[in-house]
Each structure stands twice: as structure tokens, then as C-alpha cells.
Scaffold this motif. Structure first.
Motif, short mmCIF file in Angstrom:
data_model
loop_
_atom_site.label_atom_id
_atom_site.label_comp_id
_atom_site.label_asym_id
_atom_site.label_seq_id
_atom_site.Cartn_x
_atom_site.Cartn_y
_atom_site.Cartn_z
N GLU A 1 -2.74 -1.37 -11.57
CA GLU A 1 -3.68 -0.35 -12.02
C GLU A 1 -3.15 1.06 -11.79
O GLU A 1 -3.51 1.99 -12.52
CB GLU A 1 -5.02 -0.54 -11.30
N ALA A 2 -2.27 1.22 -10.79
CA ALA A 2 -1.67 2.53 -10.53
C ALA A 2 -0.48 2.81 -11.45
O ALA A 2 0.11 3.89 -11.38
CB ALA A 2 -1.23 2.61 -9.07
N GLY A 3 -0.12 1.84 -12.28
CA GLY A 3 1.00 2.02 -13.19
C GLY A 3 2.35 1.82 -12.53
O GLY A 3 3.39 2.14 -13.12
N VAL A 4 2.35 1.28 -11.31
CA VAL A 4 3.59 1.08 -10.57
C VAL A 4 4.29 -0.20 -11.00
O VAL A 4 5.51 -0.23 -11.16
CB VAL A 4 3.31 1.05 -9.05
N VAL A 5 3.54 -1.28 -11.18
CA VAL A 5 4.11 -2.56 -11.61
C VAL A 5 4.08 -2.61 -13.13
O VAL A 5 3.02 -2.69 -13.75
CB VAL A 5 3.33 -3.74 -11.01
N THR A 6 5.26 -2.56 -13.72
CA THR A 6 5.41 -2.67 -15.18
C THR A 6 6.33 -3.82 -15.58
O THR A 6 6.21 -4.37 -16.68
CB THR A 6 5.97 -1.36 -15.77
N GLY A 7 7.28 -4.15 -14.70
CA GLY A 7 8.23 -5.21 -15.01
C GLY A 7 9.25 -4.83 -16.07
O GLY A 7 9.96 -5.70 -16.59
N ARG A 8 9.35 -3.55 -16.39
CA ARG A 8 10.24 -3.14 -17.48
C ARG A 8 11.71 -3.36 -17.17
O ARG A 8 12.53 -3.47 -18.08
CB ARG A 8 10.01 -1.65 -17.81
N ARG A 9 12.06 -3.38 -15.89
CA ARG A 9 13.47 -3.54 -15.54
C ARG A 9 13.84 -4.98 -15.21
O ARG A 9 14.96 -5.26 -14.81
CB ARG A 9 13.83 -2.61 -14.37
N ARG B 1 0.83 -1.22 0.00
CA ARG B 1 0.00 0.00 0.00
C ARG B 1 0.85 1.26 0.00
O ARG B 1 0.37 2.34 -0.37
CB ARG B 1 -0.92 0.00 1.22
N TYR B 2 2.12 1.15 0.44
CA TYR B 2 2.98 2.32 0.56
C TYR B 2 3.98 2.43 -0.60
O TYR B 2 4.97 3.14 -0.50
CB TYR B 2 3.72 2.27 1.89
N LEU B 3 3.68 1.74 -1.70
CA LEU B 3 4.60 1.75 -2.84
C LEU B 3 4.02 2.45 -4.06
O LEU B 3 4.54 2.33 -5.16
CB LEU B 3 4.97 0.31 -3.21
N THR B 4 2.95 3.20 -3.87
CA THR B 4 2.26 3.80 -5.01
C THR B 4 3.07 4.91 -5.68
O THR B 4 2.72 5.34 -6.78
CB THR B 4 0.89 4.36 -4.58
N ASP B 5 4.14 5.39 -5.03
CA ASP B 5 4.97 6.43 -5.64
C ASP B 5 6.22 5.86 -6.31
O ASP B 5 7.08 6.60 -6.78
CB ASP B 5 5.38 7.47 -4.60
N ARG B 6 6.34 4.52 -6.37
CA ARG B 6 7.50 3.90 -7.02
C ARG B 6 7.27 3.76 -8.52
O ARG B 6 6.16 3.93 -9.02
CB ARG B 6 7.80 2.52 -6.41
N ARG B 7 8.36 3.41 -9.23
CA ARG B 7 8.28 3.25 -10.67
C ARG B 7 8.85 1.90 -11.10
O ARG B 7 9.83 1.43 -10.54
CB ARG B 7 9.05 4.36 -11.39
N ASP B 8 8.20 1.32 -12.06
CA ASP B 8 8.71 0.12 -12.75
C ASP B 8 9.05 -1.03 -11.80
O ASP B 8 10.10 -1.67 -11.92
CB ASP B 8 9.94 0.48 -13.59
N LEU B 9 8.16 -1.32 -10.87
CA LEU B 9 8.34 -2.50 -10.04
C LEU B 9 7.98 -3.74 -10.84
O LEU B 9 7.21 -3.68 -11.81
CB LEU B 9 7.47 -2.43 -8.78
#
Length: 454
Positions: free
Chosen positions: A76-84, A52-60
């Protein structure tokens, strides 16, 4: 064999509400998860709360034995992308899922989610293939050497050891990976979960050699590569305050720590007081509150200083400091005794570049202040940054001002004292210069009070 069609709603699972203690643990966990990390979160309530406290992260990314509803929120928040990720890039890798209908609808025919056999998902080689893998395991107990019980509680088996040890080892091998053990500091009846020794019926599910981070609601202890003494002190510092004295006494009895060891702070580590600072040489440094476990790092700082720097700081020629003397520089209560250290490098391998501390006289409400800065950081503005941080902290606690005893030849320190915001007075003696600084807001408050009286 016959196939029978059954129209029954899918079984749903919701994590029960967690209390303030678990929320604090979750916040500490989230604080050490960086952009681009790949997560294994398990079914524990605390690891799932951390999502719940990771909504400001990127590309998890996600590479986990199980996924829950918290993963859907981050997608849905666009935080989990798996790009890295490098292993199944841009895909969520798991073996099973457990949650609400919303989760099951999310995975249905979703090409972004791949289910693999559990032995493949938890293979340490596969786990380590992704950089910055974070594995979070909720434990029942940890002893002062770092051994972890994860499958038994009060002698009863809660579950199997399962994949936890494998994920911990995989995260440790991952470049920039972080294996994390989390737990509340006490059980519901107030017994400490951090113990001198694991009790009978508390088997070691994760060996001390595999443990890196241990997180409670009182802070974060980093154990990997540390001595038994450093481990014990770090773990006692994140234990419940009411249990620390007994733990320290047992640690001394077991020979884990020196008989000179003491603990001053009774509060949680004040992570909110950490500040990232960019110095005038363009380098970034973290200024954070000191901890009792910093004693060895302070010794390393002392031995990097020149004999002249040591003399001007301690007013005597000394080649080394005793462990008791080192503790006075970092083992503080953060109220009347305050110390900050400036550190470089990752939390896993910090190097102390400088320190600043003050000791308050309750009678005068003035604090005596002192600084140490490593030679390679002198002239970079580190002393000014430490001094500014100490002043901000002191002002927020109503301290009236600072006093400093400085040798006449210590020109850099005299200049540093003159940069403090406030009314500076100097008294010169044969052997020292005594500088007093009344903070500006205190001076202004006094002037306004006098004007009001008139």
C-alpha cells in the motif's frame, strides 16, 4: 463424503508487541536491505518488525514461504512492486499466509499474489533466480564458529528446520543476495545466545558455511569467507557486553583466537556514526567507526603503504606490525580511544583505504591524532575527509583539541593539520614538528568567557 457449509470467522493471527531489543535488531536488518531486493521474511517477530523500517525503499519484491500483514503495509505504501524481480516479475510469490482479516482480504482474488507449492517456493534455484534476494531467519543460538540452532530451545523442539536452510542457500547464490541470521543477544534470563559451543539439545539447523550475516541489538557481524578467529571476534563484538569477557576467555581456551586478543568496546556498534563521503576525485567512500575485527584489514592497509609512508606514520622503519599493534589501530572504546576507517566496496567485501584515530589525554583534554592513507588514495582528499570526521566526533564529545607529532619532511601531513578548524600552533624541534590545534568553538567559547568576565 459430504461437504458441510460452516459460517465461522476466519482465524486471525497478530504478532505480539516486541520490546526495544527486538526493535534495535530490526533496525540493523533494515539498514542492510537495498532498493530492489526480494525478501523472504518468515514468521519470526523480528523479521516482521524489520518490514516497518523499509517504507523508504523502492521496488522491493516478495518471494517467501509465508506472507504477513507487514507485506500489505509495504504494498500500500508503494514499496513492494516486484519490478526488479526476474522470477514471477511484479508478483508476490508465497505458499501460505498468516495474519489478520486485512491480509486475507488483500490476497482474495488478487492477481498480484501467486501461491505455489512449498517445495517450489523454497527451491534454492528459484530463490536465487531473483537478484538481491534477502532471507531473514530468526535463530535461538549461534556458536562462535557461526553454527546456528533454529529449531530447538532449551532442549525442546520449537519447530522443524523447514525451509530456512534452503532460503539461506538460495539467497547466498543470488546476485547481491544477503542471507541474514538475527537474534537477541541474550535470553530472557540473561544467558548469552552467542555461545562458545552449542549446548546439548541445540542442533545445528544451519551450517557455518551457509551463514553470512548475524545481527543482534549490538550490531552486524559478517562471517562469510572469514577465518575462525575473525568469526569469533566479530560475534563476540555483537554479543551482550556482560557476556563478552567470558566468551573471549572461552574462545582463547578453544584456540579460536590469539591469547593477545582483547576487546575494548562495551557498547553497541555506533552505526549512526557512519558517513558516506564523496571525495574530490568523484569517488564515494564510507567512513565508519573501526571494530576489533578490522585488524586483518588494517594489516592489509599497512602492507600497501610505501616504506617512506610507514616511516612518517610510525617514526621507525618497520616491515610489519604485530597483532597487538594492529589492535591498537582499531580495537577502541570510542570514548578516550577513537578510530575510524574509510572503506570501499560492499560490506561483504570491504577494503580499507585509510584510517584515522585519536587517543585522548584526560588530564589536558587534548587528543593525539594519527592517519594512514593507502598510496592509491593519496591526493584524493581522503586524509581531509578522515580528519574532518575525527574532528566532528571529538567536538561532539567535548574534546578540547588535537595534537600531532609530524616529521619535518612530511609536507602532506603538515598541510593536512593546517586545514583543521581552530587555532593552530607549531613547535619545531630537530627531529619532529609538534602541531597543536584548539578547536574553533573551544577558542570562541574561551573568548566569550573572558569577555563576560571583563
Amino acid at each position: 463424503m459430504h461437504w458441510v457449509s460452516v459460517d465461522t470467522p476466519v482465524t486471525e493471527y497478530r504478532h505480539p508487541q516486541i520490546g526495544e531489543t527486538a526493535q534495535m535488531v530490526a533496525r540493523y536488518i533494515a539498514a542492510i536491505i537495498d532498493d530492489g531486493s526480494t525478501l523472504q521474511i518468515g514468521l519470526g517477530r523480528v523479521p516482521n518488525e524489520a518490514l516497518r523500517y523499509l517504507t523508504d525503499r523502492r521496488d522491493l519484491g516478495i518471494h517467501s514461504d509465508v506472507i504477513t500483514d507487514g507485506v500489505v503495509d509495504l504494498v500500500e505504501a508503494g514499496v513492494v512492486t516486484g519490478r526488479r524481480k526476474t522470477y514471477h516479475r511484479e508478483r508476490i510469490v508465497t505458499s501460505y499466509c498468516l495474519g489478520t482479516r486485512r491480509l486475507y482480504d488483500f490476497i482474495h482474488d488478487n492477481p498480484r499474489v501467486i501461491f505455489l507449492p512449498i517445495d517450489q517456493v523454497c527451491d534454492p534455484v528459484a530463490v536465487a533466480a531473483n537478484p538481491s534476494t534477502v532471507s531473514i531467519t530468526q535463530a535461538f543460538a549461534v556458536d562462535l564458529t557461526g553454527q546456528v540452532c533454529v529449531d530447538q530451545f532449551e532442549g525442546k523442539f520449537y519447530g522443524g528446520v523447514s525451509t530456512q536452510a534452503a532460503f539461506m542457500r538460495g539467497a547466498a547464490r543470488s546476485t547481491g543476495g544477503k542471507p541474514i541470521i538475527c537474534l537477541a543477544s541474550t535470553t530472557e534470563d540473561g544467558a548469552s545466545r552467542i555461545k562458545p559451543l552449542l549446548a546439548a539439545g541445540e542442533g545445528v539447523g544451519i551450517a557455518r558455511s551457509d551463514v553470512h550475516y548475524v545481527v543482534t541489538e549490538y550490531g552486524i557481524a559478517y562471517l562469510f569467507g572469514k577465518s575462525i578467529r575473525e568469526r569469533a571476534v566479530s560475534l563476540i563484538e555483537v554479543a551482550h557486553p556482560s557476556c563478552r569477557e567470558e566468551l573471549l576467555a572461552e574462545a582463547k581456551r578453544l584456540g579460536y583466537v590469539s591469547t593477545e586478543q582483547y576487546l575494548t568496546s562495551r557498547a553497541a556498534y555506533p552505526v549512526h556514526e557512519e558517513r558516506a563521503v564523496r571525495l574530490k576525485n568523484g569517488k564515494d567512500i564510507l567512513i565508519r567507526p573501526a571494530r576489533a575485527a578490522d585488524a586483518d584489514a588494517m594489516r592489509a592497509l599497512f602492507h600497501r603503504m610505501s616504506p617512506d609512508d610507514v616511516y612518517t606514520r610510525f617514526f621507525r622503519r618497520v616491515r610489519s606490525l604485530s597483532y597487538k599493534e594492529l589492535q591498537t589501530l582499531c580495537n577502541v572504546n570510542h570514548e578516550t580511544e577513537v578510530a575510524f576507517v574509510a572503506v570501499t566496496g560492499p560490506r561483504e567485501n570491504e577494503v580499507v583505504a585509510g584510517s584515522g584515530c585519536y587517543f585522548l589525554n584526560p588530564t589536558t583534554n587534548l587528543a593525539e591524532v594519527g592517519f594512514m592513507v593507502a598510496p592509491e588514495w593519496q591526493g584524493a582528499g581522503l586524509g581531509t575527509a578522515l580528519q574532518s570526521r575525527l574532528q566532528d566526533y571529538a567536538v561532539s564529545r567535548g574534546v578540547r583539541g588535537f595534537i600531532a607529532e609530524i616529521m619535518p619532511g612530511n609536507t602532506p601531513m603538515l598541510r593536512l593539520a593546517g586545514r583543521l578548524s581552530g587555532k593552530v600552533t607549531t613547535l619545531r624541534d630537530e627531529g619532529e614538528v609538534r602541531v597543536s590545534i584548539l578547536f574553533a568553538d573551544r577558542v570562541d567559547a574561551g573568548q566569550k568567557s573572558s569577555e563576560g568576565a571583563e
